[in-house]
Scaffold this motif. Structure first.
Motif, PDB file in Angstrom:
ATOM      1  N   TYR A  33       9.170  -3.927 -14.316  1.00  0.00           N
ATOM      2  CA  TYR A  33       8.513  -4.706 -13.274  1.00  0.00           C
ATOM      3  C   TYR A  33       7.046  -4.279 -13.158  1.00  0.00           C
ATOM      4  N   TYR A  35       4.132  -4.541 -10.243  1.00  0.00           N
ATOM      5  CA  TYR A  35       3.856  -4.850  -8.845  1.00  0.00           C
ATOM      6  C   TYR A  35       2.366  -4.665  -8.573  1.00  0.00           C
ATOM      7  N   GLN A  37      -0.167  -3.802  -5.332  1.00  0.00           N
ATOM      8  CA  GLN A  37      -0.190  -3.309  -3.948  1.00  0.00           C
ATOM      9  C   GLN A  37      -1.630  -3.240  -3.480  1.00  0.00           C
ATOM     10  N   GLY A  40      -3.014  -0.737   1.824  1.00  0.00           N
ATOM     11  CA  GLY A  40      -2.437  -0.869   3.152  1.00  0.00           C
ATOM     12  C   GLY A  40      -1.397  -1.960   3.291  1.00  0.00           C
ATOM     13  N   GLN A  41      -1.041  -2.572   2.178  1.00  0.00           N
ATOM     14  CA  GLN A  41      -0.059  -3.650   2.243  1.00  0.00           C
ATOM     15  C   GLN A  41       1.170  -3.310   1.403  1.00  0.00           C
ATOM     16  N   GLY A  42       2.128  -4.210   1.418  1.00  0.00           N
ATOM     17  CA  GLY A  42       3.370  -4.001   0.682  1.00  0.00           C
ATOM     18  C   GLY A  42       3.229  -4.316  -0.789  1.00  0.00           C
ATOM     19  N   LEU A  43       4.365  -4.367  -1.455  1.00  0.00           N
ATOM     20  CA  LEU A  43       4.394  -4.596  -2.891  1.00  0.00           C
ATOM     21  C   LEU A  43       4.634  -6.065  -3.193  1.00  0.00           C
ATOM     22  N   GLN A  48       8.562  -9.685 -13.961  1.00  0.00           N
ATOM     23  CA  GLN A  48       9.764  -8.916 -14.241  1.00  0.00           C
ATOM     24  C   GLN A  48      10.236  -9.253 -15.639  1.00  0.00           C
ATOM     25  N   MET A  89      -3.770  -1.424  -6.254  1.00  0.00           N
ATOM     26  CA  MET A  89      -2.979  -0.505  -7.082  1.00  0.00           C
ATOM     27  C   MET A  89      -1.983  -1.365  -7.852  1.00  0.00           C
ATOM     28  N   LEU A  91       1.365  -1.132  -9.938  1.00  0.00           N
ATOM     29  CA  LEU A  91       2.487  -0.227 -10.146  1.00  0.00           C
ATOM     30  C   LEU A  91       3.466  -0.824 -11.149  1.00  0.00           C
ATOM     31  N   LEU A 104      14.936   1.756  -8.716  1.00  0.00           N
ATOM     32  CA  LEU A 104      13.687   1.582  -9.439  1.00  0.00           C
ATOM     33  C   LEU A 104      13.017   2.939  -9.608  1.00  0.00           C
ATOM     34  N   PHE A 106       9.341   4.424 -10.433  1.00  0.00           N
ATOM     35  CA  PHE A 106       7.956   3.983 -10.444  1.00  0.00           C
ATOM     36  C   PHE A 106       7.061   4.960 -11.188  1.00  0.00           C
TER      37      PHE A 106
ATOM     38  N   TYR B  36      12.350   3.903   0.117  1.00  0.00           N
ATOM     39  CA  TYR B  36      11.443   4.595  -0.793  1.00  0.00           C
ATOM     40  C   TYR B  36      10.297   5.202   0.011  1.00  0.00           C
ATOM     41  N   LEU B  44       6.198   5.031  -5.911  1.00  0.00           N
ATOM     42  CA  LEU B  44       7.252   5.163  -4.913  1.00  0.00           C
ATOM     43  C   LEU B  44       8.373   6.042  -5.452  1.00  0.00           C
ATOM     44  N   PHE B  90       8.962   2.529   2.560  1.00  0.00           N
ATOM     45  CA  PHE B  90       9.323   1.145   2.262  1.00  0.00           C
ATOM     46  C   PHE B  90      10.837   0.982   2.246  1.00  0.00           C
ATOM     47  N   GLY B 106      10.037  -4.402   1.965  1.00  0.00           N
ATOM     48  CA  GLY B 106       9.365  -4.646   3.223  1.00  0.00           C
ATOM     49  C   GLY B 106       7.890  -4.298   3.114  1.00  0.00           C
ATOM     50  N   PRO B 107       7.115  -4.594   4.144  1.00  0.00           N
ATOM     51  CA  PRO B 107       5.665  -4.358   4.107  1.00  0.00           C
ATOM     52  C   PRO B 107       5.276  -2.896   4.238  1.00  0.00           C
ATOM     53  N   ARG B 110       3.630   3.167   7.820  1.00  0.00           N
ATOM     54  CA  ARG B 110       2.854   4.377   7.575  1.00  0.00           C
ATOM     55  C   ARG B 110       3.200   5.416   8.638  1.00  0.00           C
TER      56      ARG B 110
END
Lengths: 115, 115
Positions: A33, A35, A37, A40-43, A48, A89, A91, A104, A106, B36, B44, B90, B106-107, B110
């Motif tokens: 996978y 990803y 990022q 400050g945010q999610g993945l 895939q 980022m 990943l 997973l 990473f 994670y 992660l 996460f 999820g988002p 922190r």
């Protein structure tokens, strides 16, 4: 413990230039996978792979992004041309994916800065 | 479709205090749940996972999570946090389909542990 290898760790590039990231998953992991990022945010799943085949690239901006996993082992993600909004980022992760409890694994990611 | 909600984007807590990070999910298929952790500038790492059996799952670094099917929740807890627990956490769901193993994250929350 085996790790997912990614390179480079950091990349600074000017907008409109081409950039490429490399990922070597854990040996034997069929699923890979990529990803994104944003700070400050999610993945966000970009692509895939199952072995060498793409099984999901619905979120990949195909006008500028491409990904390949030619021999079903390592993978390359390319951006051409890079835009300021691509700073993030990136990943890579891999999984045995033989059962639903396969976690997973990473890599440490490539942090891209587009100037 | 599957989705994961982490209502708290940031959780500050003093060292040695307890903490709970909330996770709720929505799914049209049977899913399994993971937590994670991401330390700064790293990928992660798996904290813990729930597949079946006891609804209380213990993970690494003293963390545990409780699965609640009726509330579709999988909250993460630690009775006494350390400075070193400062990181992004996460929650994720995973399931298998004809194309392989899928994940939705999820988002993130922190966690900042204050001295």
């Amino acid at each position: 413990e085996a790790e997912v290898a990614q390179s480079p760790r950091y990349k600074i590039t000017e907008k409109s230039q081409a950039v490429a990231f490399w990922c070597d998953p854990i040996s034997g992991h069929a699923t890979l996978y990529w990803y994104r990022q944003i700070l400050g945010q999610g993945l966000e799943l970009l692509v895939q792979f199952q072995d060498e085949s793409v099984v999901d690239d619905s979120q990949l901006p195909k006008d500028r992004f491409s990904a390949e996993r030619l021999k079903g082992v390592d993978s390359t993600l390319k951006i051409q041309p890079a835009e300021l909004g691509d700073s993030a980022m990136y990943l890579c992760a891999s999984s045995l994916a033989q059962a639903v409890d396969s976690p997973l694994h990473f890599g440490n990611g490539t942090r891209l800065t587009v100037t | 479709a599957q989705s994961v909600t982490q209502l708290d984007s940031q959780v500050p807590v003093f060292e040695e205090a307890p903490v709970e990070l909330r996770c709720n999910y929505s799914s049209s298929v049977s899913v399994y749940l993971f937590w994670y952790v991401q330390y700064p500038n790293q990928g992660l790492q798996l904290l813990l996972k729930y597949l079946s059996g006891s609804t209380l799952v213990k993970g690494i670094n003293g963390f545990e999570a409780e699965f609640n099917k009726s509330q579709t929740s999988f909250h993460l807890r630690k009775p006494s946090v350390h400075i070193s627990d400062t990181a992004e956490y996460f929650c994720a769901v995973t399931w298998l389909d004809n194309y392989g193993q899928n994940f939705v994250f999820g988002p993130g929350t922190r966690l900042s542990v204050l001295p």
